[in-house]
Structures are given as structure tokens and as C-alpha cells.
Design an enzyme around this catalytic site. Sequence first.
Site, PDB file in Angstrom:
ATOM      1  CG  ASP A 124      -2.110   1.040   1.136  1.00 19.41           C
ATOM      2  OD1 ASP A 124      -2.287   1.345  -0.076  1.00 19.41           O
ATOM      3  OD2 ASP A 124      -2.667   1.299   2.153  1.00 19.41           O
ATOM      4  CG  HIS A 131      -3.993  10.497   2.959  1.00 26.76           C
ATOM      5  ND1 HIS A 131      -4.847  10.396   3.733  1.00 26.76           N
ATOM      6  CD2 HIS A 131      -3.154   9.515   3.078  1.00 26.76           C
ATOM      7  CE1 HIS A 131      -4.667   9.338   4.597  1.00 26.76           C
ATOM      8  NE2 HIS A 131      -3.768   8.775   4.282  1.00 26.76           N
ATOM      9  NE  ARG A 140       4.512  12.177  10.951  1.00 24.92           N
ATOM     10  CZ  ARG A 140       3.744  11.454  10.254  1.00 24.92           C
ATOM     11  NH1 ARG A 140       3.499  10.425  10.881  1.00 24.92           N
ATOM     12  NH2 ARG A 140       3.121  11.746   9.048  1.00 24.92           N
ATOM     13  CD  GLU A 197      -5.914   4.985   4.957  1.00 23.06           C
ATOM     14  OE1 GLU A 197      -5.179   3.979   4.213  1.00 23.06           O
ATOM     15  OE2 GLU A 197      -5.258   5.552   5.937  1.00 23.06           O
ATOM     16  CD  GLU A 199      -5.274   3.062  -0.168  1.00 27.27           C
ATOM     17  OE1 GLU A 199      -4.727   2.535  -0.730  1.00 27.27           O
ATOM     18  OE2 GLU A 199      -5.028   2.999   1.062  1.00 27.27           O
ATOM     19  CG  ASP A 231      -5.448   0.648   3.887  1.00 26.10           C
ATOM     20  OD1 ASP A 231      -5.665  -0.587   4.579  1.00 26.10           O
ATOM     21  OD2 ASP A 231      -4.618   1.462   4.173  1.00 26.10           O
ATOM     22  NE  ARG A 235      -7.209   6.290  10.011  1.00 28.07           N
ATOM     23  CZ  ARG A 235      -6.732   6.156   9.218  1.00 28.07           C
ATOM     24  NH1 ARG A 235      -5.444   5.696   8.990  1.00 28.07           N
ATOM     25  NH2 ARG A 235      -7.246   6.361   7.800  1.00 28.07           N
ATOM     26  CD  GLN A 238      -2.489   4.277  10.855  1.00 29.06           C
ATOM     27  OE1 GLN A 238      -3.665   4.142  10.827  1.00 29.06           O
ATOM     28  NE2 GLN A 238      -1.966   4.815   9.892  1.00 29.06           N
ATOM     29  CE1 TYR A 242       3.897   6.943  12.239  1.00 24.95           C
ATOM     30  CE2 TYR A 242       2.450   6.902  14.330  1.00 24.95           C
ATOM     31  CZ  TYR A 242       3.271   7.444  13.681  1.00 24.95           C
ATOM     32  OH  TYR A 242       3.512   8.891  13.733  1.00 24.95           O
ATOM     33  CE  LYS A 251      -3.060   1.947   7.299  1.00 23.94           C
ATOM     34  NZ  LYS A 251      -3.777   2.961   6.662  1.00 23.94           N
ATOM     35  CB  THR A 255      -7.376  -4.793   2.252  1.00 23.30           C
ATOM     36  OG1 THR A 255      -6.336  -4.471   3.256  1.00 23.30           O
ATOM     37  CG2 THR A 255      -7.275  -3.834   1.358  1.00 23.30           C
ATOM     38  CD  GLU A 356      -7.113  12.598   4.863  1.00 20.95           C
ATOM     39  OE1 GLU A 356      -6.851  13.345   4.052  1.00 20.95           O
ATOM     40  OE2 GLU A 356      -7.395  11.396   4.604  1.00 20.95           O
TER      41      GLU A 356
END
Length: 410
Positions: A124, A131, A140, A197, A199, A231, A235, A238, A242, A251, A255, A356
Site C-alpha cells: 500500500d 492526504h 505529528r 481509506e 483508494e 483500506d 487509527r 495504528q 506504527y 491495517k 482490505t 481527515e
Amino acid sequence: MTSWLDVPDDHPFGIDTLPYGIFSTAEQPDRRRVGVRIGDHVLDASAVAALGGDPGDGPHLAAAWANPSLNAFIALGRPAWTIARDWLTEILTDDVHRAGVEPHLLSLDRVTLHLPIEVADYVDFYASEHHARNVGQIFRPDNPALPPNWKHLPIGYHGRAGTVVVSGTDVVRPSGQRKAPQDAAPVFGPSIRLDIEAELGYVVGGATTIGSRVSVDEAADHLFGVVILNDWSARDIQAWEYVPLGPFLGKSFATSISAWVTPLDALRDARISLPGQADPPVLPYLEGDAFGLDVHVEVSLNGTVVSRPEHAGMYWSPAQMLAHLTVNGASVRDGDLFGSGTISGPTRDSRGSLLELTWNGTEPLALADGSTRGFLEDGDTVTMTAWAPGPRGSRIGLGQVTGTIVPTAP
Ligand code: CA
């Protein structure tokens, strides 16, 4: 060009689309084989090819299409894909074939669709700048939104091929560890920040050997087709796991991909230039025919359209992603799948994830039934559809990928 089938000109599965899938019937539930969608029908491709229509010196399509996944057909390579598509177009347009072909058309509502490919390796990517910037700001906030490598290489991670499921498969809410920054210690339990997600997924064929590369210009010969891909992402799991090796259990639980694989050849009129990679310039191995694809995606949550992401805005080309994936000599296998990364645009209504859309749950979405969502609740159904421009103003439908969240097993 029109088919002898009575398919309306504006149908997303007209003669210019012809996607491949795997189907079975109620009469023969264990006999999965390749189907080609035309209008609201599925052509039993191996049965028709077995009538003697196989091109004389060409590929053995009847045998390849009798398999329970598209992998054997994909393994035949680009020349066979082109021959097959030309032949399917001919038998569905030239009236001389009608009597032979018509008995092998099944109504779509009489077939069950299955996972179209046996997924070999799954990667992926992270190819949308909007994004990447949004996620950077959320996860971050004290650092630059884009990591320093982002405009030099298409970032990706290896995912779990065995948990790629077909549209319509329920998704069990994953459990795992989570720890908010202010918490003293992690806790275990069902994810409380389950997300989507939006995609596109690229299906790869024309296997290569270890030590060889696929260049940007060669990539189109290895890109068999495109699926819509969701996907699913936990969160909270993750965010805790991560660093430093990237996504893992947040994840890998599921999928989802669409049942129909749209051939890259059906998307010729959707090819566009990338939005721009002038600053900084990419390294030479990422130069070449780095086309974008003008695919329009729509995301619905329990029937309310929550986003319309535009794939045309992606920073990296699928051709560059494949070139990067192999530049170290990693081989590709027939049935490899790689995701584009979440497709997000500059506006709120074009963001491809709830992370988002709700800014990490702080700005909940209002649904048509009066409820609101930060992240997914049990029983929620997410459906993504997509289409692209085709020849002569036609629409190329990419079908849909849908899934419903079910509670964690006790
Ligand atoms: Ca993703």
C-alpha cells in the site's frame, strides 16, 4: 461502437468497459470461473472461448478463464490481455456471433461474485499529497507535515495479502493495543477509532525474476487492471504501533476490493498528466511515462455521500510506484496488488478517510438519518463507487466496494 446487447449508451458497463471478475451460480456453487460484465449481464468467458473462438496461434483463453481466480489469465501477459479484449469486443459487437454467445450471458442477479484474484503480494502506497499533509498535521503536529523523503519517493509498506476480501464481505471490528499520549500504559480491546481509506488498487501481472526491474515506461505492460480498494484502518491501534516500522495490525485485519477488475486498456481515455513533480525533480529511475488516471470516487456511509475524492490529484503515478517497488530488484508476481494510498483532495468534501473528514473525530460528520460519526460504529456500511471518462463521452464504471462493520467476536 455498440453491442448487439441492448445496453444503454450511458451504462457504466457498456462495450468500452468489459471488466473481469470471478463468479459462480446457484446451480454450480463450487464452479468458480471468469466472467466479463456487459450491461447487467455476466458473460461466461471460458464457455464462450471453448466454442472454438480461441485465436488460432493465440493464448489459450478458454483454459485460463476456467480457473477460480484471474491469476492464470493475468499470467499470460500484456499481449494476451490485448488479444482477449479485442476478441471479447468483437464477439459482443458483431451480430454474427450473437447466436453462439447469447446462451452464455447470465443475468447479474443470478450469479455470486467472488474475490477476483488470488492476491500474491500486497503493498500500500501513500501517493496523495493532500492526504499525507493532513495525516502529518494530525499525527505529528510539531513536525513538518510532509516527511523529508515524501517528494523523492513513493512511500509504501507491505500489507497482508491473505486478508484482502471481496466487496460485500463483513468486516469484524479488530481488537488490539492502544495508548493515548496522556495515558500511563496501553490497554487492550476492540478498536474505538475504526476508519476507511478510499483508494484505487492496481492488479499486477507479467511476473519478473528477482534482480530485475520494471521501469516507468515498462510499467503499463505489467499493470493488468484497477479495482476500488478500501483500506480499513484502526487509527488507535495504528497510532500506538506504527513507530518505527509503519502500519501493522492497525491495517492487516481486512482490505476490501471491488469484485470487478477494470482493465487498464479500458482507462485509455482517463489517462492524464500528473499535477506536477517539478520541484524537486525526481531521480532518473522515476522518470518516463508517468501517467495519472482521471477516476472519480464517491464514498457513502450508511447511504449518505460523505466524500468525492478525485484520483486525478494524486502526486505519484502507478507507473512510478511499480518502478519504485522493483528498483531494488524485488520481483513482481502475477496477482500482486498495490494500493494508491488514500485519495484526498484540497477540500473537506474530497477527503478519503474519516480521520481527515472529522479531523481525528473532533468535527463529526452528520448523516442523513440525523446521527453523527467521528469513526465507524458496528452495523455501519461503507460503499465506494468510481467511474472514469471513456471514449466518445462514455463512462467507464469501476463498480463498487462495500462492507459492513460487525462486532468483535467475544
Ligand atoms: Ca492506505
